[in-house]
Motif scaffolding. Structure first.
Motif, PDB file in Angstrom:
ATOM      1  N   ALA A 169       9.144   5.483  -1.816  1.00 51.17           N
ATOM      2  CA  ALA A 169       9.120   4.211  -2.559  1.00 51.17           C
ATOM      3  C   ALA A 169      10.221   3.286  -2.044  1.00 51.17           C
ATOM      4  CB  ALA A 169       9.298   4.475  -4.049  1.00 51.17           C
ATOM      5  N   GLU A 170      11.374   3.886  -1.806  1.00 45.55           N
ATOM      6  CA  GLU A 170      12.510   3.103  -1.301  1.00 45.55           C
ATOM      7  C   GLU A 170      12.178   2.496   0.068  1.00 45.55           C
ATOM      8  OE1 GLU A 170      16.937   4.256  -0.053  1.00 45.55           O
ATOM      9  OE2 GLU A 170      16.123   5.463  -1.694  1.00 45.55           O
ATOM     10  N   PHE A 171      11.532   3.313   0.906  1.00 48.19           N
ATOM     11  CA  PHE A 171      11.141   2.832   2.242  1.00 48.19           C
ATOM     12  C   PHE A 171      10.153   1.668   2.113  1.00 48.19           C
ATOM     13  CE2 PHE A 171       8.062   3.059   5.791  1.00 48.19           C
ATOM     14  CZ  PHE A 171       8.924   2.713   6.819  1.00 48.19           C
ATOM     15  N   ALA A 172       9.168   1.832   1.220  1.00 45.54           N
ATOM     16  CA  ALA A 172       8.170   0.759   1.015  1.00 45.54           C
ATOM     17  C   ALA A 172       8.869  -0.518   0.548  1.00 45.54           C
ATOM     18  CB  ALA A 172       7.136   1.215  -0.016  1.00 45.54           C
ATOM     19  N   LEU A 173       9.776  -0.370  -0.387  1.00 45.88           N
ATOM     20  CA  LEU A 173      10.475  -1.556  -0.925  1.00 45.88           C
ATOM     21  C   LEU A 173      11.311  -2.241   0.157  1.00 45.88           C
ATOM     22  CD1 LEU A 173      11.528  -0.191  -4.430  1.00 45.88           C
ATOM     23  CD2 LEU A 173       9.951  -2.097  -3.961  1.00 45.88           C
ATOM     24  N   SER A 174      11.857  -1.427   1.073  1.00 45.07           N
ATOM     25  CA  SER A 174      12.688  -2.019   2.126  1.00 45.07           C
ATOM     26  C   SER A 174      11.857  -2.899   3.072  1.00 45.07           C
ATOM     27  CB  SER A 174      13.399  -0.924   2.932  1.00 45.07           C
ATOM     28  OG  SER A 174      12.465  -0.280   3.783  1.00 45.07           O
ATOM     29  N   LEU A 175      10.544  -2.706   3.072  1.00 46.71           N
ATOM     30  CA  LEU A 175       9.672  -3.505   3.959  1.00 46.71           C
ATOM     31  C   LEU A 175       9.186  -4.789   3.296  1.00 46.71           C
ATOM     32  CD1 LEU A 175       7.317  -0.781   5.479  1.00 46.71           C
ATOM     33  CD2 LEU A 175       9.409  -1.727   6.433  1.00 46.71           C
ATOM     34  N   ILE A 176       9.348  -4.837   1.963  1.00 48.05           N
ATOM     35  CA  ILE A 176       8.818  -6.009   1.250  1.00 48.05           C
ATOM     36  C   ILE A 176       9.787  -7.170   1.395  1.00 48.05           C
ATOM     37  CG2 ILE A 176       8.298  -6.937  -1.055  1.00 48.05           C
ATOM     38  CD1 ILE A 176       6.932  -4.314  -1.699  1.00 48.05           C
ATOM     39  N   ARG A 214       0.833  -1.212   0.000  1.00 45.43           N
ATOM     40  CA  ARG A 214       0.000   0.000   0.000  1.00 45.43           C
ATOM     41  C   ARG A 214       0.867   1.261   0.000  1.00 45.43           C
ATOM     42  NH1 ARG A 214      -4.672  -2.509   4.011  1.00 45.43           N
ATOM     43  NH2 ARG A 214      -5.695  -3.652   2.324  1.00 45.43           N
ATOM     44  N   LEU A 215       1.992   1.207   0.713  1.00 42.09           N
ATOM     45  CA  LEU A 215       2.905   2.360   0.705  1.00 42.09           C
ATOM     46  C   LEU A 215       3.485   2.573  -0.681  1.00 42.09           C
ATOM     47  CD1 LEU A 215       4.812   1.822   4.081  1.00 42.09           C
ATOM     48  CD2 LEU A 215       3.386   3.785   3.499  1.00 42.09           C
ATOM     49  N   LEU A 216       3.752   1.473  -1.348  1.00 44.91           N
ATOM     50  CA  LEU A 216       4.287   1.564  -2.711  1.00 44.91           C
ATOM     51  C   LEU A 216       3.241   2.168  -3.646  1.00 44.91           C
ATOM     52  CD1 LEU A 216       7.007   0.827  -3.883  1.00 44.91           C
ATOM     53  CD2 LEU A 216       6.116  -1.434  -4.471  1.00 44.91           C
ATOM     54  N   ALA A 217       1.992   1.723  -3.503  1.00 39.96           N
ATOM     55  CA  ALA A 217       0.898   2.274  -4.325  1.00 39.96           C
ATOM     56  C   ALA A 217       0.749   3.770  -4.048  1.00 39.96           C
ATOM     57  CB  ALA A 217      -0.397   1.537  -4.008  1.00 39.96           C
TER      58      ALA A 217
END
Ligand code: AMP
Length: 383
Positions: free
Chosen positions: A374-381, A357-360
């Motif tokens: 976006a980078e933060f969201a990706l770091s959580l995936i 959802r953060l990425l969206a």
């Protein structure tokens, strides 16, 4: 219906009013700039001055720590102020803060108080470089700070600080705290609440990210129990010592498995805004419950949640709220660069769903205003 007067009429008072209204609490705020009592969500009509505000309130609290000392004294005399003026002042003076930490044996960065050139030299030999110097008063969001990395900069840094101290017009004498730079792994904070009878409840530790010295993102997800326990003990020690009532936030540096206290905020805090959607009871309601001597609400994490500050922007695309579990909170403030204008809370059933959802969300938001999202969201995936 209990009547609460909040010192300060900004977004924190506004969110207290929004949270307190369902409990039938009457929330008004003292706007320190106009000297008038107002409704935080509709501040154009005045309800009298401070003396009338105090007389009409059952309970008085503060949404910021830099309240003028004569105002605090007047409120305290009424017997209605929670937390005490002593607690509020500690949040506004790093010297008092450090003394409290020392008296409670709470781990923090090695430091030295600086008022003169001799103190400055002593700080350098005691702490060794790199050192961060922070103004004791009126320092927030990274303002009033100097970093000394090599001795070549020492003279310049001292000149700037000496000029800063002598130009300061604070009621209490300005000073500087020199602190050893801590090579921290991350910054976290603990928001908790203490009731008059000593009951304490704390939220899960929140991971905080800053951009240009201002909090940009907070993440609340299930945490390591050892760290949570450590933070909880510090919270209990500090709040018991102060006989504290209300919400307090403690910011920490995490170094390996150890937490060092950086700062204390004697109030509801930006790093606790995620609790509006991510916890059983939000920090604003729990603060009001504590100061009105009502039972505290559960601080349990309901679902992983992130908070993204909206800084210096007064519009964002409407499509943002079409993403499930995205909540928008505007503060009704006029636009100014660097100003906290609102925040977005995003939740997910799992951390993976939150990350998606953060990425969206990052697709809709301007990269310049929301850098690294976006980078933060990706770091959580987790792949
Ligand atoms: P503060 O106003 O104390 O929160 O400091 C602003 C920011 O400077 C913090 O969020 C840290 O990123 C950094 N900082 C402050 N104190 C230290 C320290 N002793 N060591 C390393 N970084 C620090």
């Amino acid at each position: 219906m209990k009547k609460v007067l909040v010192l300060g009429a900004g977004q924190l008072a506004r969110m207290m009013q929004l949270a307190g209204t369902p409990l039938n609490l009457d929330i008004k705020a003292f706007d320190v700039r106009s000297g008038k009592v107002v409704l935080p969500i509709a501040p154009h009509h005045a309800y009298g001055d401070l003396a009338e505000g105090i007389a009409n309130a059952d309970v008085i609290t503060a949404e910021f720590e830099h309240v003028a000392h004569d105002v605090l004294a007047e409120c305290e005399r009424s017997g209605k102020l929670y937390p005490t003026s002593e607690s509020i002042k500690i949040g506004g003076d790093r010297r008092l803060e450090k003394s409290l930490l020392e008296s409670c044996n709470a781990a923090n960065a090695k430091h030295h108080f600086v008022n003169t050139k001799e103190d400055f030299d002593a700080a350098i030999s005691k702490l060794s470089l790199p050192i961060i110097f922070k103004s004791a008063l009126e320092g927030y969001d990274g303002k009033g700070q100097w970093r000394l990395k090599s001795m070549e900069q020492a003279e310049q840094v001292w000149l700037e600080m000496a000029e800063f101290i002598s130009a300061s017009t604070t009621q209490v004498k300005q000073g500087i705290i020199a602190e050893r730079m801590v090579p921290f792994d991350r910054e976290v904070s603990l928001v908790g609440v203490r009731r008059v009878n000593g009951d304490v409840a704390v939220y899960p530790l929140t991971e905080n990210h800053h951009t240009n010295g201002i909090l940009s993102v907070s993440l609340a997800a299930p945490v390591h129990s050892t760290l949570q326990e450590q933070a909880g003990k510090v919270f209990k020690a500090l709040t018991d010592k102060l006989n504290y009532v209300g919400v307090m936030a403690i910011e920490f540096f995490q170094v390996g498995d150890e937490l060092l206290v950086n700062e204390i905020a004697p109030r509801v805090h930006n790093s606790g805004h995620w609790t509006q959607q991510g916890a059983d009871t939000c920090q604003f309601e729990n603060h009001l419950r504590a100061i009105c001597d009502l039972p505290l609400g559960s601080t349990a994490l309901v679902r992983p949640t992130a908070m993204i500050n909206i800084i210096g922007e007064d519009t964002i695309p409407d499509n943002v709220i079409a993403i499930p579990s995205v909540s928008l909170h505007w503060y009704n403030k006029s636009k100014r660069a660097g100003r906290k204008m609102g925040h977005i809370n995003v939740s997910g059933d799992t951390e993976q769903q939150l990350a998606e959802r953060l990425l969206a969300l990052s697709v809709y938001l301007d990269e310049k205003a929301f850098p690294d999202l976006a980078e933060f969201a990706l770091s959580l995936i987790h792949i």
